[in-house]
Design a protein around this motif. Structure first.
Motif: not given
Length: 354
Positions: A16-20, A155-157, A254-265, A281-285
């Protein structure tokens, strides 16, 4: 092995959040794992905000308490789950106003040490608890402990925004995207197919300090056990990790995907079968087989009669209900599906979820 990793094709019950979803893919790194043929690479899409309906997400039953409950809960453990614990405590208190809560979250790996004489302590861990750990912890605290899953964290790399790498190939033999099928050791960025100035530079792995559950998960996904010469640096929290990667062109983390939204990474996509390339970031990941998940666990103690204290049992019913799972969704995590919840009920000795 995490049950989440064994079952990455499970249906995505959602976040339940906005995913890009706005990422271009490179097949260069994917070809390094020895798969034949050209991976099917989707065209980059425009950033699309997707708000998933809660009605389509949580498959849990409604929460229907038999009677009001009173008592005091104490939450310890994961800093990642601290805000979730606060939200759960507040929502639970709206239904049971005679229940008070104390929240003292200082890291997953410290949680089991904080089981107090009070029986209503709930330890939150942002990783899966193994049966061996649970047995040892039970001996250490002289209590019979039960660990249940309460949800999942995607998680995101991540790498520096100027890193040309777009994706990594998942190696099912090692359960890591940082292990090549030809057994070649990954030391420099060139080993992942990167050309240019970065190719001769060693990877710098930015890790969270060992007191956090993310540490062991990151070490596993980055395959550091098989890469003893890997360069590592430590940071106190995920925001500091993101900042370090943003400032270090050769960094990876490796960080949580919702922590990896910064444009700098950049959050890397994962090639899961030599054909599909899935962005975190795919809503159907998860539904598409994205494998970088970690279990979120809660550990509770039985009393001297071999039962959960009433306030703890009622809290467990709440967090495994639709209401509790929707709270988890609102904090950016993936809820349990119906089969997951049935497993937790069985662990707790319940026949049905109220």
């Amino acid at each position: 092995m995490s049950r989440a990793l064994k079952n990455t094709s499970r249906s995505l019950t959602g976040v339940f959040l906005f995913l890009a979803f706005a990422i271009g893919f490179s097949t260069r790194a994917l070809c390094q794992d020895g798969t034949s043929g050209s991976p099917r690479v989707p065209e980059p899409s425009k950033t699309e905000a997707i708000l998933l309906s809660v009605d389509a997400l949580s498959q849990a039953a409604a929460y229907a308490p038999d009677k009001p409950i009173a008592g005091r809960l104490e939450f310890v453990g994961s800093t990642l789950m601290q805000s979730l614990a606060t939200m759960w405590a507040e929502d639970f208190a709206k239904i049971h106003p005679e229940v008070s809560s104390k929240i003292d979250c200082q890291g997953s790996e410290e949680s089991f040490k904080k089981f107090s004489d009070a029986s209503a302590t709930i330890a939150l861990l942002s990783r899966e608890v193994t049966p061996e750990e649970l047995t040892q912890w039970s001996k250490d605290v002289k209590k019979n402990l039960i660990a249940i899953d309460v949800g999942y964290d995607i998680l995101s790399i991540i790498v520096h925004k100027d890193n040309p790498l777009r994706a990594l190939a998942w190696n099912p033999k090692t359960n890591s995207p940082m292990s090549l099928s030809n057994d070649k050791t990954i030391e420099k960025w060139g080993d992942l197919g990167i050309d240019g100035p970065l190719s001769d530079k060693p990877l710098t792995h930015v890790l969270i300090v060992p007191s956090h559950g993310l540490r062991s998960v990151a070490e596993r996904f980055l395959n550091l056990k098989d890469r003893p010469k890997a360069i590592t640096i430590e940071k106190e929290n995920q925001l500091d990790i993101v900042d370090a990667v943003a400032a270090t062109p050769e960094a990876i983390a490796v960080v949580s995907a919702n922590r990896a939204m910064a444009d700098s990474v950049r959050a890397l996509a994962i090639g899961v079968d030599g054909q599909r390339i899935v962005s975190p970031r795919n809503s159907q990941a998860v539904n598409l087989g994205y494998p970088l998940l970690r279990n979120l666990n809660a550990v509770v103690a039985l009393d001297d009669n071999g039962k959960l204290p009433p306030v703890v049992e009622e809290w467990a019913r709440f967090i495994l209900s639709r209401a509790g799972q929707e709270t988890l969704i609102k904090d950016g995590f993936v809820p349990l599906d119906r089969s997951d919840i049935a497993v937790q009920q069985d662990r707790l000795g319940w026949e049905t979820l109220k």
